[in-house]
Motif scaffolding. Sequence first.
Motif, short mmCIF file in Angstrom:
data_model
loop_
_atom_site.label_atom_id
_atom_site.label_comp_id
_atom_site.label_asym_id
_atom_site.label_seq_id
_atom_site.Cartn_x
_atom_site.Cartn_y
_atom_site.Cartn_z
N TYR A 4 0.64 6.01 5.09
CA TYR A 4 0.29 4.89 5.95
C TYR A 4 -0.58 3.90 5.18
O TYR A 4 -1.67 3.54 5.61
N TYR A 5 -0.06 3.46 4.01
CA TYR A 5 -0.77 2.42 3.27
C TYR A 5 -0.67 1.10 4.02
O TYR A 5 0.29 0.84 4.75
N SER A 6 -1.66 0.22 3.83
CA SER A 6 -1.57 -1.14 4.35
C SER A 6 -0.42 -1.86 3.66
O SER A 6 -0.08 -1.56 2.51
N VAL A 7 0.21 -2.84 4.37
CA VAL A 7 1.29 -3.63 3.76
C VAL A 7 0.79 -5.03 3.40
O VAL A 7 1.58 -5.90 3.04
N ASN A 8 -0.51 -5.27 3.51
CA ASN A 8 -1.09 -6.54 3.11
C ASN A 8 -0.90 -6.74 1.60
O ASN A 8 -0.90 -5.76 0.84
N PRO A 9 -0.75 -7.99 1.12
CA PRO A 9 -0.60 -8.22 -0.32
C PRO A 9 -1.70 -7.59 -1.17
O PRO A 9 -1.46 -7.25 -2.33
N ILE A 10 -2.89 -7.44 -0.60
CA ILE A 10 -3.99 -6.79 -1.34
C ILE A 10 -3.60 -5.36 -1.70
O ILE A 10 -3.87 -4.88 -2.80
N ALA A 11 -2.91 -4.69 -0.78
CA ALA A 11 -2.45 -3.32 -1.03
C ALA A 11 -1.17 -3.32 -1.87
O ALA A 11 -1.00 -2.46 -2.75
N LEU A 12 -0.27 -4.26 -1.59
CA LEU A 12 1.01 -4.30 -2.31
C LEU A 12 0.84 -4.44 -3.82
O LEU A 12 1.60 -3.86 -4.59
N LYS A 13 -0.15 -5.20 -4.24
CA LYS A 13 -0.33 -5.42 -5.68
C LYS A 13 -1.04 -4.24 -6.36
O LYS A 13 -1.14 -4.22 -7.59
N ASN A 14 -1.51 -3.28 -5.57
CA ASN A 14 -2.24 -2.15 -6.14
C ASN A 14 -1.58 -0.79 -5.89
O ASN A 14 -2.09 0.23 -6.35
N THR A 15 -0.43 -0.80 -5.17
CA THR A 15 0.21 0.47 -4.81
C THR A 15 1.69 0.45 -5.19
O THR A 15 2.51 -0.14 -4.47
N PRO A 16 2.08 1.04 -6.30
CA PRO A 16 3.48 1.04 -6.72
C PRO A 16 4.40 1.67 -5.67
O PRO A 16 4.04 2.66 -5.03
N LYS A 17 5.57 1.05 -5.47
CA LYS A 17 6.60 1.54 -4.56
C LYS A 17 6.04 1.84 -3.17
O LYS A 17 6.39 2.83 -2.54
N LEU A 18 5.20 0.94 -2.68
CA LEU A 18 4.52 1.16 -1.41
C LEU A 18 5.50 1.37 -0.26
O LEU A 18 5.36 2.30 0.54
N PHE A 19 6.52 0.50 -0.16
CA PHE A 19 7.47 0.61 0.95
C PHE A 19 8.20 1.95 0.93
O PHE A 19 8.56 2.50 1.97
N CYS A 20 8.41 2.48 -0.27
CA CYS A 20 9.11 3.77 -0.41
C CYS A 20 8.19 4.95 -0.12
O CYS A 20 8.67 6.08 0.04
N GLN A 21 6.90 4.71 -0.07
CA GLN A 21 5.95 5.78 0.21
C GLN A 21 5.59 5.85 1.69
O GLN A 21 5.24 6.92 2.20
N ASN A 22 5.66 4.70 2.38
CA ASN A 22 5.23 4.67 3.78
C ASN A 22 6.27 5.22 4.75
O ASN A 22 7.47 5.25 4.45
N LYS A 23 5.79 5.61 5.91
CA LYS A 23 6.67 6.00 7.01
C LYS A 23 7.58 4.81 7.34
O LYS A 23 7.14 3.66 7.37
N ARG A 24 8.88 5.09 7.61
CA ARG A 24 9.80 4.01 7.88
C ARG A 24 11.01 4.52 8.65
O ARG A 24 11.28 5.72 8.71
#
Length: 297
Positions: free
Chosen positions: A186-206
Amino acid sequence: MIKVYNRSTKMYETENVAGKKYLEWCYGSILGKKATEIFIKRKLFTKLYGKFCDSKASCKKIQPFIDEFDIDMTEVIKKPSEFENFNDFFARKLKKHARPFSLNKDDLISPGDGRLTVLTNIDTESLVQIKDLTYSLSELLGDTKTAALYEGGTCLILRLCPLDYHRYHFIDNGICSEGHKINGSYYSVNPIALKNTPKLFCQNKREWSTFKSENFGDIITVEVGATCVGSIIQTYHAGESVKRGDEKGYFKFGGSTTIFFFKKDTVVIDEDILEQSAKGCETHVKFGETIGKAVNR
């Protein structure tokens, strides 16, 4: 500072980020990153906060939230005092004519409110999350066969902030499949998080599904959860016909993202949106706003 392009004024606006200092600490500091990995990205954190947002006690957050983010309550069916809890307010329904949309079958309308980024002629093995960070469609879906069908197509990423209308809709007449649920963080999807978390969309619940639309072909729709978004609520019925503008579902509290994949040569996106996307800038859109056209073949 996050800049967003306003199509009406043709000017850039600075986004009023909910919990900006918290996000910068969670994703920009050593201690914050550790806390995010140990607890904040976990289901328990989101579940606990979700319970509070479902409680009567959370009503006290509603009016301060409206005031801080200048939310236009004239569009909303309920009055602030009529909401049962904060999540009831967060998933608020709008009045019937608050979001008009074109009935022209060739007009591509935005499925919701948010900040839009578009990728064209996509390489499904190297989708851009943010500059220098990529992911693959097969990782996002967990389905290599389906992902391969969208090579060279178009990807729409619609980021919803906490202040946005959080219901999403069908962009055309058609039939939607059953959703595929994928558990995750459940990472944040804000650009602040996007630029610091590789493959964020693939890690989050979806959750993802295939929408067989009448005028735009088979569209993959992906709803991505985020910090404090414990619930992705689908309100459509799989296999039943829907009409343009019908509700597909909604998110409970938090920022969230919807992602759409169109096959090659099915849509052309408006030039101003493409121009801003090429600059790495999101464009603010609302549900029902025309954002492109179908490719007539």
